[in-house]
Scaffold this motif. Structure first.
Motif, mmCIF file in Angstrom:
data_model
loop_
_atom_site.group_PDB
_atom_site.id
_atom_site.type_symbol
_atom_site.label_atom_id
_atom_site.label_comp_id
_atom_site.label_asym_id
_atom_site.label_seq_id
_atom_site.Cartn_x
_atom_site.Cartn_y
_atom_site.Cartn_z
ATOM 1 N N ASN A 6 -55.740 9.336 -35.705
ATOM 2 C CA ASN A 6 -55.398 7.999 -35.253
ATOM 3 C C ASN A 6 -54.785 7.162 -36.421
ATOM 4 O OD1 ASN A 6 -56.359 8.670 -32.734
ATOM 5 N ND2 ASN A 6 -58.594 8.101 -33.271
ATOM 6 N N ALA A 7 -54.022 7.603 -37.525
ATOM 7 C CA ALA A 7 -53.260 7.069 -38.346
ATOM 8 C C ALA A 7 -52.239 6.169 -37.694
ATOM 9 C CB ALA A 7 -52.634 8.035 -39.464
ATOM 10 N N GLY B 272 -61.449 11.439 -30.565
ATOM 11 C CA GLY B 272 -61.692 12.219 -31.991
ATOM 12 C C GLY B 272 -62.880 11.681 -32.718
ATOM 13 N N ASP B 273 -63.243 12.125 -33.858
ATOM 14 C CA ASP B 273 -64.474 11.730 -34.445
ATOM 15 C C ASP B 273 -64.210 10.363 -35.227
ATOM 16 O OD1 ASP B 273 -65.698 14.045 -33.493
ATOM 17 O OD2 ASP B 273 -64.951 15.259 -35.346
ATOM 18 N N HIS B 274 -63.044 9.959 -35.423
ATOM 19 C CA HIS B 274 -62.662 8.616 -36.304
ATOM 20 C C HIS B 274 -62.037 7.657 -35.497
ATOM 21 C CE1 HIS B 274 -63.821 11.188 -39.989
ATOM 22 N NE2 HIS B 274 -63.193 12.100 -39.219
ATOM 23 N N PHE B 275 -62.431 6.360 -35.749
ATOM 24 C CA PHE B 275 -61.631 5.472 -35.134
ATOM 25 C C PHE B 275 -60.103 5.505 -35.808
ATOM 26 C CE2 PHE B 275 -60.077 0.786 -35.321
ATOM 27 C CZ PHE B 275 -60.124 0.652 -33.956
ATOM 28 N N CYS B 276 -60.113 5.071 -37.076
ATOM 29 C CA CYS B 276 -58.697 4.959 -37.521
ATOM 30 C C CYS B 276 -58.484 5.331 -38.922
ATOM 31 C CB CYS B 276 -58.044 3.795 -36.928
ATOM 32 S SG CYS B 276 -56.362 3.565 -37.633
ATOM 33 N N ALA B 277 -57.478 6.061 -39.495
ATOM 34 C CA ALA B 277 -57.318 6.358 -40.796
ATOM 35 C C ALA B 277 -56.473 5.425 -41.699
ATOM 36 C CB ALA B 277 -57.044 7.907 -40.959
ATOM 37 N N GLY B 278 -55.965 4.567 -41.043
ATOM 38 C CA GLY B 278 -54.879 3.373 -41.525
ATOM 39 C C GLY B 278 -53.846 3.904 -41.282
ATOM 40 N N LEU B 279 -52.971 3.106 -42.267
ATOM 41 C CA LEU B 279 -51.448 3.628 -42.316
ATOM 42 C C LEU B 279 -51.056 4.888 -42.445
ATOM 43 C CD1 LEU B 279 -48.470 2.282 -43.110
ATOM 44 C CD2 LEU B 279 -49.046 2.688 -45.411
ATOM 45 N N ALA C 256 -64.598 7.264 -39.516
ATOM 46 C CA ALA C 256 -63.707 6.335 -40.647
ATOM 47 C C ALA C 256 -63.042 5.229 -40.042
ATOM 48 C CB ALA C 256 -62.784 7.475 -41.331
ATOM 49 N N VAL C 257 -63.224 4.146 -40.476
ATOM 50 C CA VAL C 257 -62.605 2.892 -40.091
ATOM 51 C C VAL C 257 -62.094 2.352 -41.641
ATOM 52 C CG1 VAL C 257 -62.812 0.624 -39.083
ATOM 53 C CG2 VAL C 257 -64.238 2.612 -38.355
ATOM 54 N N VAL C 258 -60.981 2.940 -42.142
ATOM 55 C CA VAL C 258 -60.393 2.733 -43.390
ATOM 56 C C VAL C 258 -58.997 2.222 -43.617
ATOM 57 C CG1 VAL C 258 -62.172 4.533 -44.052
ATOM 58 C CG2 VAL C 258 -59.894 5.252 -43.687
ATOM 59 N N GLY C 259 -58.800 1.222 -44.423
ATOM 60 C CA GLY C 259 -57.451 0.967 -44.776
ATOM 61 C C GLY C 259 -56.959 0.066 -43.515
ATOM 62 N N GLY C 260 -56.009 0.550 -43.227
ATOM 63 C CA GLY C 260 -55.207 -0.291 -42.053
ATOM 64 C C GLY C 260 -56.294 -0.165 -40.627
ATOM 65 N N GLY D 34 -52.696 3.901 -54.833
ATOM 66 C CA GLY D 34 -51.764 3.300 -55.613
ATOM 67 C C GLY D 34 -50.968 2.202 -54.810
ATOM 68 N N ILE D 35 -51.701 1.911 -53.774
ATOM 69 C CA ILE D 35 -50.757 0.800 -52.889
ATOM 70 C C ILE D 35 -51.643 -0.479 -52.646
ATOM 71 C CG2 ILE D 35 -49.495 2.543 -51.607
ATOM 72 C CD1 ILE D 35 -51.382 2.472 -49.140
ATOM 73 N N PHE D 36 -51.189 -1.278 -51.635
ATOM 74 C CA PHE D 36 -52.088 -2.433 -51.425
ATOM 75 C C PHE D 36 -52.402 -2.699 -50.048
ATOM 76 C CE2 PHE D 36 -52.289 -7.213 -51.097
ATOM 77 C CZ PHE D 36 -53.498 -7.556 -52.232
ATOM 78 N N THR D 37 -53.046 -3.559 -49.469
ATOM 79 C CA THR D 37 -53.149 -3.927 -47.940
ATOM 80 C C THR D 37 -51.754 -4.504 -47.527
ATOM 81 O OG1 THR D 37 -54.057 -6.057 -48.477
ATOM 82 C CG2 THR D 37 -55.435 -4.162 -48.175
ATOM 83 N N GLY D 38 -51.599 -4.741 -46.359
ATOM 84 C CA GLY D 38 -50.490 -5.198 -45.662
ATOM 85 C C GLY D 38 -50.585 -5.707 -44.106
ATOM 86 N N GLY D 39 -51.945 -5.243 -43.758
ATOM 87 C CA GLY D 39 -52.230 -5.577 -42.328
ATOM 88 C C GLY D 39 -53.248 -6.506 -42.086
#
Ligand code: 1HE
Length: 268
Positions: free
Chosen positions: A33-34, A64-71, A114-118, A145-150
């Motif tokens: 779910n990226a 599936g097994d994860h909520f969301c993998a972010g960006l 996973a509820v990670v990053g974005g 190597g990045i930053f948040t944005g959401g």
């Protein structure tokens, strides 16, 4: 209205249930779910039009097994975006998540894996979060190597405090279980595999509140938190003036006065 028509979405599954309750499912489990550009545009579309389409509450979940993998890191890598392009990507994320937090429709997130990053930024734009013991929260941006944005700088630090958020992104620290609830990342923890059922129970309950009351709860509280105390008090009086005198509330007030309404009792 078209915004609730499931056939018009590619990345989201939209399922109508009783009483204006909708289940919105991120439906790209093969990519955990990226969040790609299409998903964000579909979230903007749904949440911009939801209230006008009569949506009374939303259960937000991931397939599936994860909520969301972010960006979507692969899309981002392939697009090799310019700063200007990515700034505008971020602005679309903010558009989506602000529509969620400030839109006046209660959103209950059923979290797992996973509820990670974005993915954490998305979850933090919901009003209520339910986890199970296998749900885990992280901000892997530092390692990538990045930053948040959401909105993590805003909502995640709001939930857990600035320095815990900084630690999460600096070190990749993972929070889960009761500790995640104690810190404020979620309000409910249930048995393994149980977040959907609990979120559904909560969503069904809040869908029974008057829509204007829910609008105030899921919009005014957030706006007022951005104001000075004086301005928030004024705005609260204003909102209270409208909501607390709505004709639809009279029946409920009458039931209380006539002693037919349920009383508030302690948990058993
Ligand atoms: C992805 C993504 C993604 C999975 N973008 N494709 N987010 C992250 O750094 C999280 C990155 N993802 C992971 O750490 C893991 O994938 C998970 C813990 C979420 C799941 O692990 P697992 O073992 O179940 O799956 P997997 O084998 O790693 O991934 C399965 C597929 O999903 C695979 O694609 P495939 O074509 O090789 O099968 C992965 O590439 C794909 N996938 N996650 C793209 N994130 C506005 S700024 C926001 C900043 C951020 O969000 S940074 C992103 C943080």
């Amino acid at each position: 209205i078209d915004v609730v028509n499931p056939d018009t979405y590619e990345r989201l599954d939209i399922t109508a249930r009783d009483n204006g309750l909708y289940v919105v499912t991120l439906n790209r489990p093969e990519k955990r779910n990226a969040l790609d550009v299409i998903t964000i545009e579909e979230l903007i579309r749904f949440f911009s039009g939801a209230r006008m389409a009569g949506v009374k509450a939303v259960l937000l979940e991931g397939a599936g097994d994860h909520f969301c993998a972010g960006l979507d890191l692969v899309e981002h890598w392939k697009a090799d975006r310019s700063p200007d392009d990515f700034m505008h990507v971020c602005l679309r994320w903010h558009e989506a998540f602000n529509k969620m937090e400030y839109g006046g429709v209660p959103i209950i997130a059923a979290l797992k894996g996973a509820v990670v990053g974005g993915g954490l930024e998305l979850a933090s734009a919901a009003h209520v979060r339910v986890i199970d013991p296998g749900t885990y929260f992280a901000l892997p941006e530092g390692q990538r190597g990045i930053f948040t944005g959401g909105g993590a700088t805003i909502r995640v630090s709001d939930m857990i405090g600035k320095y815990r958020m900084i630690d999460m992104i600096l070190t990749g620290r993972v929070y889960q279980g009761q500790e995640a609830v104690d810190l404020g990342l979620a309000q409910y923890i249930v048995e393994e595999g149980g977040s959907y059922a609990k979120a559904l129970e909560l969503a069904e309950k809040v869908a029974q509140n008057l829509p204007l009351t829910n609008f105030a709860i899921c919009s005014a509280v957030s706006h007022m938190n951005n104001m000075s105390g004086m301005d928030a008090a004024y705005a609260e009086a204003f909102v209270g003036g409208i909501v607390n005198t709505q004709p639809a509330a009279r029946e409920r007030l009458e039931a209380f006065a006539n002693k037919t309404a349920a009383r508030v009792r302690p948990n058993t």
